[in-house]
Motif scaffolding. Structure first.
Motif, short mmCIF file in Angstrom:
data_model
loop_
_atom_site.label_atom_id
_atom_site.label_comp_id
_atom_site.label_asym_id
_atom_site.label_seq_id
_atom_site.Cartn_x
_atom_site.Cartn_y
_atom_site.Cartn_z
N TYR A 90 0.84 -1.20 0.00
CA TYR A 90 0.00 0.00 0.00
C TYR A 90 0.87 1.24 0.00
O TYR A 90 2.03 1.23 0.44
N VAL A 105 0.90 -5.33 2.46
CA VAL A 105 -0.43 -5.39 3.06
C VAL A 105 -0.53 -6.60 3.98
O VAL A 105 -1.05 -6.50 5.09
N TYR A 123 -13.08 -0.04 2.40
CA TYR A 123 -13.01 0.52 3.75
C TYR A 123 -14.46 0.77 4.17
O TYR A 123 -15.10 1.72 3.72
N LEU A 128 -11.90 -3.37 7.15
CA LEU A 128 -11.13 -3.49 5.90
C LEU A 128 -11.38 -4.82 5.24
O LEU A 128 -11.41 -5.86 5.91
N SER A 156 -6.21 -3.96 10.48
CA SER A 156 -6.57 -2.58 10.81
C SER A 156 -5.76 -1.58 9.98
O SER A 156 -4.68 -1.90 9.48
N LEU A 157 -6.32 -0.38 9.86
CA LEU A 157 -5.61 0.71 9.19
C LEU A 157 -5.69 1.92 10.11
O LEU A 157 -6.79 2.33 10.50
N VAL A 166 -1.00 -0.22 7.97
CA VAL A 166 -1.92 -1.33 7.76
C VAL A 166 -1.33 -2.53 8.48
O VAL A 166 -0.17 -2.89 8.26
N TRP A 170 -4.53 -11.06 9.52
CA TRP A 170 -5.58 -11.15 8.52
C TRP A 170 -6.16 -12.54 8.49
O TRP A 170 -5.45 -13.53 8.66
#
Ligand code: FRU
Length: 425
Positions: A90, A105, A123, A128, A156-157, A166, A170
């Protein structure tokens, strides 16, 4: 009648008749691209790029930053090798002009597939969802080309003075695989590598329903009478696939019949996406010169189609479909275009591909000496192209700098041509 029997009733076709009209002209040829003063990141090849978007499709802004995700690989690799190791990274920007590399990411080894190809990023009120193509199998010993659509959620971002972060962990899951009826499976493929990739999140503004678009192929069995029975033309069977979420849950989709296909015309309708303006649905794809069926002269270009509703009858823009292509003397200078709405213009971003290379075919790039292959690959954001859209007609009206990606609230320069773009169709 089962749904599968009805499948041909409600899909649009891009036909050989339409494609016979393809040609470069003043309205669709981009200016020559020159290398930018600086790449976004010298250590990376960057290619297919997409916005982190809100549910309604507008680019998300988090803590004053806009964010894009791109396919990346080490810039030490030969550019042709990058697809074999593609990794999502990203990038973020405060002004839409200067981009910082955020990082990977996903944590190492976490994603599905042996590498990750293009997708989209949602988003949703702070949650996300990173959609991507899982290409190959995670632990394969030899590179394979199997593809399925995947999503990662749960990370999370956050944004602060140091930029955008980021972070995982995941949770990766596979969303969709081809069914063999509407969508060709690998073992049904008769020609070039099949496609089932590039998931694109889309919420229909009219119905509020949640969809994924993707690149696929329509099965054409041997002995079919498609293309007047021409077996070679039948191998070119690209489609724009779609899946619907029964509940709006962005991780739960069911396949639906394709929106459009290009049987006898083109094998790859890449990175399909929609822009809806004044009730008209504009469907865009990227495709290559070398994926058109025999007898059609096509181009590496952005192609578009328009319909009155999501499942409407898509008509090629400008009669033939071509919206934006590269100049004749730099036919592979950009690829993988992405159109988004900006006031009364469309802005189109892409990546800077092979420049200073004017052969009619890209097949022989790999025959160039390695240092020439390296020198001629851009591997960064291309200039953003400004396009006027009038019903089903389009016209290039200007250009912004490499990687300049304004948001809707930011006005565009009054001069159509930012920088020193030269028009040379
Ligand atoms: C288009 C494309 C995508 C795919 C990616 C792989 O540029 O072919 O369809 O996701 O490249 O690198």
């Amino acid at each position: 009648m089962s749904e599968h029997e009805r499948r041909d009733d409600d899909r649009s076709a891009w036909t050989r008749g339409h494609a016979a009209g393809l040609r470069r002209d003043d309205a669709n040829v981009a200016p020559i691209i020159y290398p930018p003063e600086a790449k976004v990141d010298d250590e990376l090849h960057i290619w297919d790029t997409w916005w982190l978007r809100n549910r309604d499709g507008t680019p998300a802004e988090v803590g004053g930053y806009r964010v894009v995700v791109a396919l990346t690989a080490s810039s030490e690799l030969l550019p042709g090798k990058r697809h074999d190791v593609a990794t999502l990274r990203y990038f973020y920007s405060e002004d839409g002009k200067h981009w910082e590399t955020g990082g990977r990411v996903f944590e190492d080894g976490g994603a599905l597939g042996s590498r990750q190809w293009a997708g989209s990023a949602l988003y949703d009120d702070g949650d996300l969802y990173f959609y991507y193509t899982a290409a190959g199998d995670r632990d394969e010993s030899e590179l394979s080309y199997t593809q399925h659509l995947a999503v990662a959620e749960g990370g999370s971002l956050t944004a602060d003075d140091d930029g955008v972060h980021v972070e995982g962990p995941w949770d990766h899951s596979s969303l969709l695989r081809p069914d063999g009826e509407w969508y060709e499976r690998e073992d049904q493929s008769r020609g070039m590598i099949y496609t089932f990739r590039d998931p694109w999140f889309f919420e229909d503004p009219e119905s509020g329903e949640t969809y994924l678009l993707f690149e696929a192929n329509s099965p054409v069995p041997e002995g079919s009478d498609a293309c007047g029975g021409d077996a070679h033309q039948q191998e070119f069977n690209g489609s724009v696939g779609i899946a619907r979420s029964p509940t709006g849950d962005p991780t739960d989709f069911e396949l639906r019949p394709p929106l459009l296909d290009a049987v006898c015309v083109n094998q790859e309708l890449e990175r399909p996406h929609l822009v809806v303006r004044d009730g008209t649905y504009y469907l865009f794809i990227s495709s290559h010169h070398h994926t058109f069926a025999p007898g059609i002269e096509g181009y590496d270009a952005l192609y578009g189609f328009a319909a009155d509703d999501l499942r409407g009858d898509y008509e090629p823009l400008n009669g033939h479909g071509m919206v934006l292509t590269n100049p004749q003397n730099a036919p592979f200078q950009a690829y993988s275009w992405l159109a988004y709405d900006h006031g009364d213009e469309l802005l189109v971003t892409s990546f800077f591909n092979y420049f200073d290379y004017d052969r009619p075919s890209m097949d022989d790039v790999a025959l160039l000496p390695e240092d020439e292959q390296m020198r001629r690959f851009g591997g960064t954001f291309a200039p953003t192209v400004r396009i006027l859209l009038d019903g089903t007609e389009t016209r290039i009206r200007g250009e912004l700098e490499h990687g300049h990606l304004p948001l809707a609230r930011e006005s565009l320069p009054a001069d159509w041509w930012e920088g020193d773009a030269e028009r040379d169709p």
